[in-house]
Design a protein around this motif. Structure first.
Motif, PDB file in Angstrom:
ATOM      1  N   VAL A 148       0.069  -0.236  -8.710  1.00  0.00           N
ATOM      2  CA  VAL A 148       0.294  -0.212  -9.521  1.00  0.00           C
ATOM      3  C   VAL A 148      -1.067   1.518 -10.235  1.00  0.00           C
ATOM      4  N   ILE A 149       0.189   2.373 -10.700  1.00  0.00           N
ATOM      5  CA  ILE A 149       0.109   3.014 -10.971  1.00  0.00           C
ATOM      6  C   ILE A 149       0.166   3.121 -13.145  1.00  0.00           C
ATOM      7  N   MET A 150      -0.411   3.431 -13.363  1.00  0.00           N
ATOM      8  CA  MET A 150      -0.387   3.232 -14.381  1.00  0.00           C
ATOM      9  C   MET A 150       0.682   4.954 -15.596  1.00  0.00           C
ATOM     10  N   LEU A 151       0.679   4.961 -16.352  1.00  0.00           N
ATOM     11  CA  LEU A 151       2.163   6.240 -16.981  1.00  0.00           C
ATOM     12  C   LEU A 151       1.741   6.320 -18.247  1.00  0.00           C
ATOM     13  N   SER A 165       0.251  -5.824 -19.934  1.00  0.00           N
ATOM     14  CA  SER A 165       0.671  -7.288 -19.976  1.00  0.00           C
ATOM     15  C   SER A 165       1.728  -7.224 -18.429  1.00  0.00           C
ATOM     16  N   VAL A 166       2.266  -6.623 -18.753  1.00  0.00           N
ATOM     17  CA  VAL A 166       2.616  -6.328 -17.218  1.00  0.00           C
ATOM     18  C   VAL A 166       1.970  -6.843 -16.589  1.00  0.00           C
ATOM     19  N   LEU A 167       0.962  -5.587 -16.286  1.00  0.00           N
ATOM     20  CA  LEU A 167      -0.580  -5.460 -15.336  1.00  0.00           C
ATOM     21  C   LEU A 167      -0.815  -6.750 -14.823  1.00  0.00           C
ATOM     22  N   SER A 168      -1.049  -7.324 -16.163  1.00  0.00           N
ATOM     23  CA  SER A 168      -2.037  -8.968 -16.298  1.00  0.00           C
ATOM     24  C   SER A 168      -1.360  -9.602 -15.436  1.00  0.00           C
ATOM     25  N   GLN A 169      -0.374  -9.643 -15.757  1.00  0.00           N
ATOM     26  CA  GLN A 169       0.817 -10.868 -14.893  1.00  0.00           C
ATOM     27  C   GLN A 169       0.947 -10.290 -13.116  1.00  0.00           C
ATOM     28  N   ILE A 170       1.089  -8.819 -13.286  1.00  0.00           N
ATOM     29  CA  ILE A 170       1.436  -8.707 -11.327  1.00  0.00           C
ATOM     30  C   ILE A 170       0.126  -9.004 -10.953  1.00  0.00           C
ATOM     31  N   ARG A 171      -1.349  -9.031 -11.143  1.00  0.00           N
ATOM     32  CA  ARG A 171      -2.095  -9.270 -10.844  1.00  0.00           C
ATOM     33  C   ARG A 171      -2.700 -10.583 -10.909  1.00  0.00           C
ATOM     34  N   GLN A 172      -1.806 -11.274 -11.457  1.00  0.00           N
ATOM     35  CA  GLN A 172      -1.989 -12.818 -11.489  1.00  0.00           C
ATOM     36  C   GLN A 172      -1.716 -13.265 -10.069  1.00  0.00           C
ATOM     37  N   ARG A 173       0.094 -12.374  -9.700  1.00  0.00           N
ATOM     38  CA  ARG A 173       0.462 -12.805  -8.925  1.00  0.00           C
ATOM     39  C   ARG A 173       0.085 -12.445  -7.246  1.00  0.00           C
ATOM     40  N   GLY A 174      -0.847 -11.360  -7.180  1.00  0.00           N
ATOM     41  CA  GLY A 174      -0.788 -11.006  -6.089  1.00  0.00           C
ATOM     42  C   GLY A 174      -1.517  -8.865  -6.601  1.00  0.00           C
ATOM     43  N   ASN A 175      -1.613  -8.203  -4.660  1.00  0.00           N
ATOM     44  CA  ASN A 175      -2.382  -7.345  -5.197  1.00  0.00           C
ATOM     45  C   ASN A 175      -0.925  -5.627  -5.463  1.00  0.00           C
ATOM     46  N   THR A 176      -0.193  -5.965  -5.294  1.00  0.00           N
ATOM     47  CA  THR A 176       0.631  -4.845  -5.760  1.00  0.00           C
ATOM     48  C   THR A 176       0.035  -3.962  -5.967  1.00  0.00           C
ATOM     49  N   ARG A 181      -9.666  -2.165 -15.135  1.00  0.00           N
ATOM     50  CA  ARG A 181     -10.038  -2.882 -15.400  1.00  0.00           C
ATOM     51  C   ARG A 181      -9.455  -4.310 -15.496  1.00  0.00           C
ATOM     52  N   ILE A 182      -8.554  -4.279 -15.753  1.00  0.00           N
ATOM     53  CA  ILE A 182      -6.939  -5.381 -15.083  1.00  0.00           C
ATOM     54  C   ILE A 182      -6.594  -5.298 -13.969  1.00  0.00           C
ATOM     55  N   GLY A 183      -6.849  -3.976 -13.031  1.00  0.00           N
ATOM     56  CA  GLY A 183      -6.641  -3.796 -12.097  1.00  0.00           C
ATOM     57  C   GLY A 183      -5.549  -2.438 -11.570  1.00  0.00           C
ATOM     58  N   MET A 199      11.696 -10.058  -7.937  1.00  0.00           N
ATOM     59  CA  MET A 199      12.689 -10.671  -6.747  1.00  0.00           C
ATOM     60  C   MET A 199      12.290  -8.887  -5.146  1.00  0.00           C
ATOM     61  N   LEU A 200      12.375  -8.105  -5.884  1.00  0.00           N
ATOM     62  CA  LEU A 200      12.240  -6.736  -4.914  1.00  0.00           C
ATOM     63  C   LEU A 200      10.907  -6.971  -4.085  1.00  0.00           C
ATOM     64  N   LYS A 201      10.079  -7.235  -4.465  1.00  0.00           N
ATOM     65  CA  LYS A 201       8.397  -7.502  -3.653  1.00  0.00           C
ATOM     66  C   LYS A 201       8.441  -5.342  -3.393  1.00  0.00           C
ATOM     67  N   PRO A 202       8.144  -5.088  -4.949  1.00  0.00           N
ATOM     68  CA  PRO A 202       7.759  -3.618  -4.319  1.00  0.00           C
ATOM     69  C   PRO A 202       6.485  -2.833  -3.712  1.00  0.00           C
ATOM     70  N   ASP A 203       6.164  -2.487  -2.830  1.00  0.00           N
ATOM     71  CA  ASP A 203       4.938  -1.539  -2.095  1.00  0.00           C
ATOM     72  C   ASP A 203       3.993  -1.182  -3.488  1.00  0.00           C
ATOM     73  N   LEU A 204       4.636  -1.048  -4.271  1.00  0.00           N
ATOM     74  CA  LEU A 204       4.131  -0.366  -5.397  1.00  0.00           C
ATOM     75  C   LEU A 204       5.382  -0.133  -7.383  1.00  0.00           C
ATOM     76  N   VAL A 205       4.354   0.181  -8.214  1.00  0.00           N
ATOM     77  CA  VAL A 205       4.425   0.151  -9.226  1.00  0.00           C
ATOM     78  C   VAL A 205       4.186   0.885 -10.213  1.00  0.00           C
ATOM     79  N   LEU A 206       5.326   2.240 -10.725  1.00  0.00           N
ATOM     80  CA  LEU A 206       4.632   3.218 -11.452  1.00  0.00           C
ATOM     81  C   LEU A 206       5.026   2.246 -12.343  1.00  0.00           C
ATOM     82  N   LEU A 207       3.758   2.013 -13.759  1.00  0.00           N
ATOM     83  CA  LEU A 207       4.039   0.971 -14.888  1.00  0.00           C
ATOM     84  C   LEU A 207       3.499   2.593 -16.387  1.00  0.00           C
ATOM     85  N   ASP A 208       4.722   2.230 -16.799  1.00  0.00           N
ATOM     86  CA  ASP A 208       4.597   2.707 -18.321  1.00  0.00           C
ATOM     87  C   ASP A 208       3.929   1.743 -19.312  1.00  0.00           C
TER      88      ASP A 208
END
Length: 253
Positions: A97-100, A84-95, A114-116, A65-74
């Motif tokens: 992502v920093i994992m927490l 799972s969220v990271l995998s689907q984000i990567r299927q959509r594009g190149n947003t 490895r997932i991206g 919905m928002l097309k953020p520039d970056l996701v801080l992802l727990d």
């Protein structure tokens, strides 16, 4: 779990920007509300726009919905975990992502990369460090994710994203610059990226309005003023209200 919160020291965080309309949008996907609030406070103070998703499924909905520039992802979230969220984000594009995560194992780090994932932060963390890493990733990915051009054209309106200028360009008439507020410009530009798509008030509120304006009816007020300015410049029917849903840029007459 302890987090270093030294905002009371009133120190200037790196990269702070005084213009909220030039801020990148960071989606904080974190189910622990206290952690999310601390991160959002630091990010906002550093000159970034923020949105919060409390679970993995909502994170994907807000990413779309928002097309953020970056996701801080727990990593450990209800509904869907971070992997799972990271995998689907990567299927959509190149947003970006920093994992927490509270997991401090090399295997977990390798899985995220490895997932991206673009970076990886282990809890407990210093929020100021997370902000610095966020800014570094945004700088690194800005060129790759930047649009090929900075002009949008929709139904007789030309939108200059670099100069925050919108003008009516109708055949056989002089180019007419619209006297828009920054919020009106952001609403117009956001909707022009997906003509004819219906945007909900909540989406427009989160993506375009300054921090502090939290009532959906404020969207109606801004769009009403925007519609009047566009119609006064000679384009009618461009901005349409969809009853019970929201707004879209339709076919101007």
């Amino acid at each position: 779990m302890q987090y270093h919160d030294d905002m009371s020291m009133n120190t200037e965080l790196p990269g702070a920007s005084g213009d909220p309309d030039l801020q990148a949008l960071v989606l904080v996907a974190e189910d622990e509300s206290e952690i999310a609030q601390i991160l959002m406070a630091y990010l906002s103070r550093a000159g970034l726009r923020v949105a919060h998703a409390p679970d993995g499924r909502r994170a994907l909905e807000m990413h779309d919905m928002l097309k953020p520039d970056l996701v801080l992802l727990d990593v450990q979230m209800p509904q869907l975990d971070g992997w799972s969220v990271l995998s689907q984000i990567r299927q959509r594009g190149n947003t970006a992502v920093i994992m927490l995560t509270a997991m401090d194992q090399d295997l977990d780090k390798l899985m995220g990369l490895r997932i991206g994932a673009d970076d990886y932060v282990v809890k407990p963390f210093n929020p100021a460090e997370v902000v610095a890493r966020t800014q570094a990733v945004l700088r690194r990915t800005a060129g790759a994710n930047a649009p090929a051009h900075k002009l949008l054209r929709v139904e007789g309106i030309e939108i200059d994203l670099d100069h925050y200028e919108a003008a009516v360009c109708i055949d056989n008439t002089p180019r007419q610059v619209l006297a828009l507020t920054l919020t009106e410009f952001r609403l117009l530009a956001h909707m022009a990226r997906a003509p004819k798509r219906v945007f909900s008030r909540a989406e427009l509120l989160a993506a375009c309005l300054p921090e502090g304006e939290t009532l959906e009816r404020t969207v109606d007020s801004h769009l009403s003023k925007l519609r009047k300015k566009v119609e006064a410049a000679g384009i009618s029917g461009l901005l349409e209200a969809v009853r019970g849903v929201g707004y879209r840029l339709g076919s101007g007459a």
